[in-house]
Design an enzyme around this catalytic site. Structure first.
Site, PDB file in Angstrom:
ATOM      1  N   ASP A 135     -27.357  41.523  10.368  1.00 33.94           N
ATOM      2  CA  ASP A 135     -28.319  42.269   9.554  1.00 33.94           C
ATOM      3  C   ASP A 135     -27.698  42.772   8.258  1.00 33.94           C
ATOM      4  O   ASP A 135     -26.482  42.873   8.118  1.00 33.94           O
ATOM      5  CB  ASP A 135     -28.880  43.456  10.335  1.00 33.94           C
ATOM      6  CG  ASP A 135     -27.807  44.442  10.783  1.00 33.94           C
ATOM      7  OD1 ASP A 135     -26.709  43.995  11.176  1.00 33.94           O
ATOM      8  OD2 ASP A 135     -28.066  45.652  10.745  1.00 33.94           O
ATOM      9  N   GLU A 184     -26.260  46.122  13.259  1.00 32.34           N
ATOM     10  CA  GLU A 184     -25.113  47.007  13.068  1.00 32.34           C
ATOM     11  C   GLU A 184     -25.472  48.161  12.148  1.00 32.34           C
ATOM     12  O   GLU A 184     -24.940  49.272  12.297  1.00 32.34           O
ATOM     13  CB  GLU A 184     -23.943  46.196  12.480  1.00 32.34           C
ATOM     14  CG  GLU A 184     -22.624  46.974  12.368  1.00 32.34           C
ATOM     15  CD  GLU A 184     -22.455  47.700  11.041  1.00 32.34           C
ATOM     16  OE1 GLU A 184     -21.498  48.489  10.912  1.00 32.34           O
ATOM     17  OE2 GLU A 184     -23.277  47.496  10.129  1.00 32.34           O
TER      18      GLU A 184
END
Length: 415
Positions: free
Chosen positions: A85, A178
């Site tokens: 991400d 994350e």
């Protein structure tokens, strides 16, 4: 595929994390993360990786089998991690561009007048005569953490193209979300992954290396007052908002994020909601040492107890929770060998290691706490979470070369 084209290919997929879906427990929180994971899985297949598993959470793992003779001494299994991400600060599609850098400012967007200025980012001067990958000023670049994915995949490609490089089992993992509480790492099954140690690639400029970060915790303090109509409030009204403000005023002066740096810990008053009857205060607690962290958590507990004694039974309650530990706790004594291997890998590439204490968390903190020692290697990128994020090409290439040398050194030490 060269490493720059590989990185640019990844940036074409929008993997912005979704805080709303993340808060609802959905993982991955954005569809693009699964799309990227599926692309990486196909690339892993093309490299003849084994045990490729893509889960519905978008957690992707694979193994490069050892190529040393079975009679050789057992080589520890090294692993590498990157996250899929990108931060939610900007959600536009990335429009990356590669510019030859000859010094001075870089115009990112002529129409909008957006410029990456050397006066504001003086480290640019270190990359004269390098190609630099930048945004067009309308989005993040996504080098956090797609540069890591590119570096790891290019390292695997290098090993595939050079079978004479001896290595043990090498494992790779790509995890989602994350950027909102290390959710992918928290969901990661370290035991079944079965690696001996690992490295995340989620750090900044060339040479940086992280093997210590915060011990991190959360505090939720609830203040329960007594409401009353103001016409008859005397002696009856207990204002929970004022309780919370008084509690905040008793925190140590100067021990807040805006006053601290380096290894200095802090209390961060992060959120307060409520009314005169009930107020909830949320705080982050950070310290690099175990003793300091435990002392901070104990201090808040004592404050809560004392305030409850002052204002009355049931007026103050506190919930303390650990979020993640300092990676250094898992790299002490004989367990420090991942640091030593990384130092040698940096040196082989003529890179001066700059070990920095990370004032934040990263996937490796969670993985280390789960039993997989996991310091952090640079990707070469700068200005994470910003439209001014940029990635010098030579730094990206160096990150991949370090990964290859970590693998080689791990084998050499056991052959």
């Amino acid at each position: 595929m060269n490493i720059v084209d590989r990185f640019l290919q990844y940036t074409h997929i929008n993997t912005t994390t979704s805080r709303e879906k993340g808060a609802a427990g959905i993982m991955p929180s954005s569809d693009g993360q699964m799309v990227l994971a599926q692309l990486i899985a196909k690339e892993l297949e093309a490299l003849d990786m084994k045990d490729i598993v893509l889960r519905e959470t978008a957690i992707l793992t694979a193994t490069l089998p050892s190529n040393v003779p079975a009679s050789a001494q057992i080589i520890p299994t090294v692993s590498f991690f990157a996250h899929l991400d990108t931060s939610a600060e900007q959600s536009n599609d990335t429009k990356a561009q590669v510019v030859p850098y000859n010094g001075g400012d870089i115009c990112l967007n002529t129409e909008q007048g957006i410029t990456l200025k050397e006066a504001e980012f003086p480290e640019l001067a270190n990359y004269v005569d390098d190609d630099i990958i930048v945004t067009d000023g309308s989005s993040l670049l996504g080098a956090d953490d797609k540069a890591a994915i590119a570096a790891i995949m290019h390292a695997l490609q290098t090993l595939k193209a050079n079978p004479d490089i001896l290595h043990g089992d090498v494992k790779v993992a790509f995890v989602p979300d994350e950027e909102q509480g290390l959710r992918g790492a928290k969901a990661f099954d370290v035991e079944s992954f079965d690696a001996d140690f690992g490295y995340t690639l989620d750090c900044c400029g060339i040479g940086e290396f992280v093997h210590e970060n915060w011990n991190a915790g959360d505090a939720v303090i609830t203040f329960t007052g007594q409401s009353a109509h103001p016409m008859s409030a005397k002696g009856k009204l207990k204002n929970s908002l004022l309780m919370a403000h008084q509690f905040i005023s008793m925190l140590p002066a100067g021990e807040a994020p805006q006053y601290t740096e380096g290894r200095e810990g802090y209390y961060w008053v992060k959120e307060m909601t409520g009314n005169s009857a009930k107020t909830v205060l949320k705080m982050d607690i950070r310290d690099f040492t175990k003793q300091g962290y435990q002392g901070r958590m104990a201090f808040l507990q004592t404050m809560s107890n004392n305030c409850a004694g002052l204002w009355g039974e049931g007026t103050v309650s506190i919930h303390l929770a650990d979020r993640y530990e300092n990676v250094a706790n898992s790299l002490e004594g004989e367990a420090s060998f991942p640091i030593d291997i990384a130092k040698e890998a940096y040196a082989r590439n003529d890179i001066q290691m700059n070990a920095i204490p990370m004032r934040g968390g990263y996937d490796g903190a969670v993985l280390s706490q789960k039993g997989l020692p996991c310091p952090n290697i640079f990707t070469g990128a700068h200005n994470f979470h910003s439209i001014y994020e940029y990635l010098p090409v030579k730094s990206l290439q160096a990150a991949s070369a370090v990964v290859v040398d970590v693998i080689k050194i791990t084998a050499e030490r056991h052959l």
